[in-house]
Every structure is written in structure tokens, then in C-alpha cells.
Design a protein around this motif. Structure first.
Motif, PDB file in Angstrom:
ATOM      1  N   ALA A   1      51.022  43.168  32.675  1.00 21.03           N
ATOM      2  CA  ALA A   1      50.323  44.387  33.080  1.00 21.03           C
ATOM      3  C   ALA A   1      48.900  44.391  32.515  1.00 21.03           C
ATOM      4  CB  ALA A   1      51.099  45.623  32.603  1.00 21.03           C
ATOM      5  N   ARG A   2      48.748  43.979  31.245  1.00 23.39           N
ATOM      6  CA  ARG A   2      47.406  43.895  30.672  1.00 23.39           C
ATOM      7  C   ARG A   2      46.553  42.881  31.432  1.00 23.39           C
ATOM      8  NH1 ARG A   2      50.144  44.132  25.653  1.00 23.39           N
ATOM      9  NH2 ARG A   2      49.942  41.863  25.449  1.00 23.39           N
ATOM     10  N   LEU A   3      47.181  41.747  31.783  1.00 21.73           N
ATOM     11  CA  LEU A   3      46.445  40.724  32.533  1.00 21.73           C
ATOM     12  C   LEU A   3      45.998  41.262  33.887  1.00 21.73           C
ATOM     13  CD1 LEU A   3      45.527  37.770  32.947  1.00 21.73           C
ATOM     14  CD2 LEU A   3      47.816  37.316  33.861  1.00 21.73           C
ATOM     15  N   ALA A   4      46.897  41.979  34.581  1.00 23.32           N
ATOM     16  CA  ALA A   4      46.558  42.514  35.906  1.00 23.32           C
ATOM     17  C   ALA A   4      45.393  43.486  35.808  1.00 23.32           C
ATOM     18  CB  ALA A   4      47.786  43.191  36.511  1.00 23.32           C
ATOM     19  N   ARG A   5      45.405  44.380  34.826  1.00 20.13           N
ATOM     20  CA  ARG A   5      44.319  45.355  34.683  1.00 20.13           C
ATOM     21  C   ARG A   5      43.007  44.669  34.323  1.00 20.13           C
ATOM     22  NH1 ARG A   5      48.731  48.510  32.591  1.00 20.13           N
ATOM     23  NH2 ARG A   5      48.356  47.686  30.479  1.00 20.13           N
ATOM     24  N   LYS A   6      43.077  43.633  33.491  1.00 21.12           N
ATOM     25  CA  LYS A   6      41.862  42.910  33.102  1.00 21.12           C
ATOM     26  C   LYS A   6      41.241  42.204  34.306  1.00 21.12           C
ATOM     27  CE  LYS A   6      40.305  39.106  30.154  1.00 21.12           C
ATOM     28  NZ  LYS A   6      40.721  38.081  29.138  1.00 21.12           N
ATOM     29  N   ILE A   7      42.068  41.481  35.084  1.00 17.27           N
ATOM     30  CA  ILE A   7      41.551  40.774  36.254  1.00 17.27           C
ATOM     31  C   ILE A   7      41.043  41.762  37.295  1.00 17.27           C
ATOM     32  CG2 ILE A   7      42.123  39.139  38.072  1.00 17.27           C
ATOM     33  CD1 ILE A   7      41.989  37.933  35.292  1.00 17.27           C
ATOM     34  N   ALA A   8      41.716  42.894  37.431  1.00 16.78           N
ATOM     35  CA  ALA A   8      41.265  43.909  38.387  1.00 16.78           C
ATOM     36  C   ALA A   8      39.871  44.405  38.025  1.00 16.78           C
ATOM     37  CB  ALA A   8      42.257  45.073  38.422  1.00 16.78           C
ATOM     38  N   GLY A   9      39.611  44.604  36.733  1.00 19.00           N
ATOM     39  CA  GLY A   9      38.274  45.016  36.309  1.00 19.00           C
ATOM     40  C   GLY A   9      37.223  43.968  36.628  1.00 19.00           C
ATOM     41  N   GLN A  10      37.582  42.677  36.457  1.00 22.13           N
ATOM     42  CA  GLN A  10      36.639  41.618  36.782  1.00 22.13           C
ATOM     43  C   GLN A  10      36.368  41.553  38.284  1.00 22.13           C
ATOM     44  OE1 GLN A  10      38.388  38.085  35.122  1.00 22.13           O
ATOM     45  NE2 GLN A  10      38.112  38.741  32.989  1.00 22.13           N
ATOM     46  N   VAL A  11      37.411  41.720  39.093  1.00 19.49           N
ATOM     47  CA  VAL A  11      37.230  41.699  40.550  1.00 19.49           C
ATOM     48  C   VAL A  11      36.365  42.873  40.994  1.00 19.49           C
ATOM     49  CG1 VAL A  11      38.442  41.900  42.750  1.00 19.49           C
ATOM     50  CG2 VAL A  11      39.361  40.420  40.955  1.00 19.49           C
ATOM     51  N   LYS A  12      36.597  44.048  40.430  1.00 18.51           N
ATOM     52  CA  LYS A  12      35.783  45.209  40.768  1.00 18.51           C
ATOM     53  C   LYS A  12      34.320  44.979  40.402  1.00 18.51           C
ATOM     54  CE  LYS A  12      34.992  49.995  39.430  1.00 18.51           C
ATOM     55  NZ  LYS A  12      35.366  51.084  38.487  1.00 18.51           N
ATOM     56  N   ALA A  13      34.062  44.346  39.248  1.00 18.20           N
ATOM     57  CA  ALA A  13      32.683  44.149  38.788  1.00 18.20           C
ATOM     58  C   ALA A  13      31.951  43.085  39.599  1.00 18.20           C
ATOM     59  CB  ALA A  13      32.684  43.772  37.307  1.00 18.20           C
ATOM     60  N   THR A  14      32.649  42.006  39.969  1.00 19.03           N
ATOM     61  CA  THR A  14      31.988  40.881  40.646  1.00 19.03           C
ATOM     62  C   THR A  14      32.124  40.939  42.158  1.00 19.03           C
ATOM     63  OG1 THR A  14      33.966  39.480  40.473  1.00 19.03           O
ATOM     64  CG2 THR A  14      32.399  39.434  38.636  1.00 19.03           C
ATOM     65  N   GLY A  15      33.170  41.616  42.654  1.00 10.43           N
ATOM     66  CA  GLY A  15      33.412  41.648  44.084  1.00 10.43           C
ATOM     67  C   GLY A  15      34.093  40.405  44.617  1.00 10.43           C
ATOM     68  N   ARG A  16      34.381  39.446  43.748  1.00 13.52           N
ATOM     69  CA  ARG A  16      35.010  38.193  44.183  1.00 13.52           C
ATOM     70  C   ARG A  16      36.502  38.239  43.874  1.00 13.52           C
ATOM     71  NH1 ARG A  16      30.313  36.099  41.698  1.00 13.52           N
ATOM     72  NH2 ARG A  16      31.537  35.529  39.853  1.00 13.52           N
ATOM     73  N   PRO A  17      37.349  37.765  44.787  1.00 16.94           N
ATOM     74  CA  PRO A  17      38.803  37.761  44.534  1.00 16.94           C
ATOM     75  C   PRO A  17      39.155  36.736  43.456  1.00 16.94           C
ATOM     76  CG  PRO A  17      38.310  36.656  46.593  1.00 16.94           C
ATOM     77  CD  PRO A  17      37.023  37.256  46.131  1.00 16.94           C
ATOM     78  N   ARG A  18      40.281  36.964  42.809  1.00 16.65           N
ATOM     79  CA  ARG A  18      40.779  36.047  41.785  1.00 16.65           C
ATOM     80  C   ARG A  18      42.207  35.640  42.110  1.00 16.65           C
ATOM     81  NH1 ARG A  18      38.815  36.238  36.560  1.00 16.65           N
ATOM     82  NH2 ARG A  18      40.499  34.738  36.162  1.00 16.65           N
TER      83      ARG A  18
END
Length: 306
Positions: free
Chosen positions: A244-261
Motif C-alpha cells: 500500500a505504501r508502494l502504491a501511494r508513493k508511485i501514484a504520487g510520482q505518476v501524478k507529478a510527472t504524468g508518465r505511467p509506471r
């Protein structure tokens, strides 16, 4: 005074050799002048010997460099000895100061210990008892299984009985506890050290869960599918928190960069945790791509319409 002689021989080399032998010196101590070259003549008629003049060289004054001068060497040794003596005296003084400082610190510690001894023993006893109570409570909390799991619920349950037999085949001693829920049965293996049953990222635990699920749902088309979950040492809960922590962290990165992970391959259970964590996220969504066992979760931005 330098000596000079004329030496003869059948050749220049022989004449030089004869002259050096007569002077009893080496070739590097003479100057050589050739007076006459040897000549063999015709049939021995008119033959001439070789004649050389050897002049003894004047002895050269040998000047020693400063580092080879005996006086300078003695002076340098004396300076080194003085420096070594000063360094030894400084080291002894430092060691003496350190010993004095350590003695003062030890005296201060003894004073503190004495002050501690003078405290009321009843107060220290209460503090020790409280500390012991906390430690025992922590031990009980660490060893106790999750709430709702009982050995009685495991008695006669097909999934629990299969898991017991599987542990016996693996020669692992452990108590199987069960918790019956509407969506299926949850099993818990109760033992102090069960790291070997978890494996790398829960692979061993997943394999045991898969085998138990196959055994329980075999030939049960009419009765419906029974979901089986197996855990030990609270691994599932800890793993879910990590995912769950990993999902929230990656979601924040995707929101900031606009690129999928795209995340690393995961089993269906772990993918469900990621999907469930982000299913209500306002900016990103998830999907699974690929084929087992390399199926991955992709986290990407939602469309503006969404």
C-alpha cells in the motif's frame, strides 16, 4: 711526482699490459700515449714492436657530498635523537594526562553510582517491575496469533486438515488455526520462527496457499469456490502495508510527472492489494498487463473525463 714509462709489446694491448704490470697500477690510473704502432714487416724482416707511454695520473681530491660527510652524519643522528626524545617526552606527558583524566572520570562515575545506590530502593523496584511488565506484554503480543483464529475452528475443516498434512510432509511442527468467514477460510500457522515457511517475498507461503486451495476446491463445482488464505507471523498484513505504501508513493510520482509506471511482476494477491489501494485515487488508476508469472501492475493518470 707522477711516473712515466715507455712499454713495448707485440701489440698495443700487450705493450699497455706490460707497462701496467711494471707500474703495478690499473688502467684507469694512467694516461696512455701511443708512440709507435706494431709492424710485422715482410717475412719478419723490418718488424717493429708497439711502443706506448704510460703516465701515472695525479691523485684526485675526493669530495664527499654532505649526506656522506661523517661530521654531517653525526650531526643528523644527533638531531634525530633529540627529536625522538622530545616526541617520547610528549607522548609520556599525553599518556599521563589521559590517565589522570580517565581516573577523574572513573571517580565521577563512582560518585554517580554511589548517588544511585543512595536512592530509595522502593522506587527502583517499582520502576524495574514496570519495565518487566512491559517486556512481558510485548512478548505476549508478539507470540499471540491474530484475534479470531482458533484451533477449534480448524478441527475438521478440509483446508486446515490439508495444511496440517502438508506441514507434516515438510517435517515442520506448527499449530494450524482457522477463522471461518463468508468469503472463505483464513488459516494461520502458529509457531515462534516460521521464516522458512514465508520464503522470498512470500513465495513459499503462496505455494502452500495455492496447493491448499486446489485441494479444497477440487470437485466442488456445485458447492461453489472457497477462497483460502494462509498466513504466519503476520506476514500478509505486513506485506499489504508495504504494498500500500508502494502504491501511494508511485501514484504520487505518476501524478507529478504524468508518465505511467510499470511495477515488477507480482502474484494475483499482491496485484489485488495495489488495485484496491488506488481504486478511489482522484488522479491515477491501475491495470494489469502481461501473462503469468510476469503479469505486472501499471499505474497511470486518469483521463480528464474520468
Amino acid at each position: 711526482m707522477a711516473r712515466t714509462i715507455d712499454a713495448t709489446g707485440r701489440s698495443i694491448d700487450e705493450a699497455i699490459f706490460n707497462g701496467l704490470k711494471e707500474l703495478e697500477i690499473s688502467i684507469d690510473e694512467v694516461e696512455i700515449d701511443i708512440i709507435q704502432q706494431e709492424s710485422k714487416g715482410i717475412l719478419g724482416i723490418g718488424a717493429k714492436p708497439a711502443i706506448v707511454r704510460l703516465t701515472e695520473r695525479e691523485p684526485e681530491d675526493i669530495v664527499l657530498p654532505d649526506y656522506l660527510n661523517p661530521q654531517n652524519q653525526r650531526r643528523e643522528r644527533s638531531d634525530r635523537n633529540d627529536r625522538r626524545d622530545r616526541r617520547d617526552r610528549r607522548d609520556k606527558r599525553d599518556r599521563r594526562d589521559g590517565a589522570d583524566r580517565a581516573e577523574r572520570e572513573e571517580t565521577a562515575e563512582e560518585s554517580d553510582e554511589a548517588a544511585e545506590t543512595e536512592r530509595p530502593r522502593r522506587e527502583r523496584g517499582r520502576r524495574d517491575r514496570r519495565r518487566g511488565d512491559r517486556e512481558r506484554a510485548d512478548c505476549r503480543e508478539a507470540k499471540e496469533p491474530p484475534e479470531g483464529f482458533t484451533a477449534e475452528a480448524a478441527e475438521g475443516n478440509p483446508a486446515a486438515e490439508f495444511l496440517k498434512g502438508l506441514l507434516e510432509q515438510m517435517k515442520v511442527e506448527g499449530t494450524v488455526l482457522a477463522k471461518i468467514e463468508d468469503e472463505g477460510v483464513r488459516l494461520y500457522i502458529d509457531k515462534s520462527t516460521m521464516g522458512m515457511l514465508i520464503g522470498h517475498r512470500g513465495e513459499t507461503l503462496d505455494a502452500m496457499q495455492y496447493l491448499t486451495s486446489l485441494a479444497v476446491n477440487r470437485n466442488r463445482k456445485q458447492e461453489g469456490y472457497t477462497r483460502v488464505s494462509i498466513d504466519t507471523e503476520g506476514y500478509r498484513e505486513k506485506r499489504e502495508e508495504t504494498l500500500a505504501r508502494l502504491a501511494r508513493k508511485i501514484a504520487g510520482q505518476v501524478k507529478a510527472t504524468g508518465r505511467p509506471r510499470t511495477l515488477e511482476p507480482m502474484n494475483p494477491y499482491e496485484r489485488r492489494v495495489l488495485h484496491a489501494t488506488l481504486q478511489n485515487h482522484p488522479y491515477v488508476t491501475t491495470r494489469s498487463e502481461g501473462e503469468e508469472p510476469n503479469r505486472r501492475v501499471v499505474i497511470y493518470l486518469k483521463d480528464k473525463a474520468e
